[in-house]
Design a protein around this motif. Structure first.
Motif, mmCIF file in Angstrom:
data_model
loop_
_atom_site.group_PDB
_atom_site.id
_atom_site.type_symbol
_atom_site.label_atom_id
_atom_site.label_comp_id
_atom_site.label_asym_id
_atom_site.label_seq_id
_atom_site.Cartn_x
_atom_site.Cartn_y
_atom_site.Cartn_z
ATOM 1 N N ASP A 158 7.768 2.375 -2.253
ATOM 2 C CA ASP A 158 6.751 1.510 -1.655
ATOM 3 C C ASP A 158 5.624 1.208 -2.646
ATOM 4 O O ASP A 158 4.452 1.145 -2.288
ATOM 5 N N TYR A 160 4.701 -1.478 -3.928
ATOM 6 C CA TYR A 160 3.950 -2.710 -3.647
ATOM 7 C C TYR A 160 2.697 -2.453 -2.817
ATOM 8 O O TYR A 160 1.786 -3.284 -2.798
ATOM 9 N N LYS A 161 2.614 -1.313 -2.155
ATOM 10 C CA LYS A 161 1.441 -0.980 -1.345
ATOM 11 C C LYS A 161 0.430 -0.134 -2.123
ATOM 12 O O LYS A 161 -0.579 0.265 -1.569
ATOM 13 N N ALA A 170 5.656 -7.748 -1.579
ATOM 14 C CA ALA A 170 6.601 -7.240 -0.580
ATOM 15 C C ALA A 170 8.011 -7.733 -0.877
ATOM 16 O O ALA A 170 8.994 -7.001 -0.695
ATOM 17 N N ASP A 196 7.780 3.526 3.340
ATOM 18 C CA ASP A 196 7.883 2.062 3.433
ATOM 19 C C ASP A 196 8.083 1.593 4.874
ATOM 20 O O ASP A 196 8.940 0.758 5.166
ATOM 21 N N GLN A 199 8.367 -2.233 6.045
ATOM 22 C CA GLN A 199 9.550 -3.057 5.807
ATOM 23 C C GLN A 199 10.786 -2.550 6.549
ATOM 24 O O GLN A 199 11.886 -3.048 6.316
#
Length: 271
Positions: A158, A160-161, A170, A196, A199
């Motif tokens: 994860d 991207y966070k 994302a 994650d 998603q």
């Protein structure tokens, strides 16, 4: 692992040494090097008991159906021994962060290494660079397969966070997570989605189970319902809440929940 830190909860395995909760014997369903068909791939069901141990001398006496252990640190003989005891075995590897202590660390070019992820010696990876990362991750999953593991727990999924040092989106994360899932499946192993939660609706069909840390502490456990609804296990751990604060909810949601310490040694309290 995550910035916030990780790990699990478990209970007593029903009939360890015999059929596991998923109806299998607990032994590997594939030979090293041989790809299993989707029908043959191990699929743990909700409520499957587990142990997560990533540090210290491995305690193989815990009466559970599944062991989740470090793929680099353990040999094919250790995996085979767990299989003989009726366990399924998950291979923990980091797929979203670089670790300077791994034997393949020097194969990662500096260009794909980002900011630290909160753990000593670890840095986020630029998951957009699949041209670089795909062969490296394929080699790691070859290792898991060749040691006889039944499944893979890919960590740091994860980025991207987080503040990785790269402008990850994302969409980048979805693409990369699906790539990792595909690499595991091509090698006959099942694969879990690590954290994650945001998603999950898009990825529940690509993964065979979930591994979550601290969903109770952060009020996020309902987000794991799609896995349970699909008949897929959720292996869940808390670090800072007593079992009295999360086990009732875990039983209601059919999560496989544990209280662990951050170092993820042998100690555990199961719901």
């Amino acid at each position: 692992m995550l910035l916030l830190l990780l790990t699990g909860c478990a209970g007593r395995a029903d009939g360890d040494g015999g059929p596991a909760e998923d109806g299998s014997t607990g032994r590997a369903t594939h030979s090293p090097g041989a790809a299993a068909s989707p029908a043959d791939r191990w699929r743990p069901r909700p409520g499957t008991t587990w142990q997560w141990q990533l540090s210290g001398r491995l305690d193989t006496s815990v009466d559970v159906a599944v062991y989740d252990i470090d793929g680099f640190d353990h040999s094919k003989e250790t995996v085979a021994g767990l299989h003989r005891a009726g366990r399924k075995v998950i291979c923990y590897v980091s797929t979203g962060a670089w670790e300077d202590f791994r034997p393949d660390a020097d194969r990662f070019p500096e260009a794909v290494l980002g900011k630290g992820n909160g753990w000593k010696g670890e840095r986020w990876l630029d998951i957009r660079r699949t041209d670089v990362l795909e062969p490296l991750m394929a080699a790691r999953l070859d290792m898991c397969r060749d040691k006889g593991f039944d499944a893979v727990e890919p960590d740091n999924m994860d980025g991207y966070k987080n503040r990785t040092g790269f402008p990850l989106t994302a969409a980048d994360q979805l693409r990369y997570n699906r790539l990792v899932a595909s690499l595991a499946h091509e090698r006959g192993m099942s694969v879990g989605l690590k954290n994650d939660l945001g998603q999950i609706p898009q990825l529940v069909g690509d993964f065979d189970f979930a591994v979550d840390e601290q969903c109770a502490q952060y009020g996020e456990c309902d987000g794991l319902k799609p896995f349970v609804a699909a008949g897929k296990a959720v292996f869940h751990v808390e670090y800072e809440l007593p079992t009295s604060r999360f086990c009732a909810q875990s039983r209601r949601l059919k999560l496989s929940s544990l209280l662990k310490k951050y170092e993820l040694g042998a100690w555990r309290q199961a719901c």
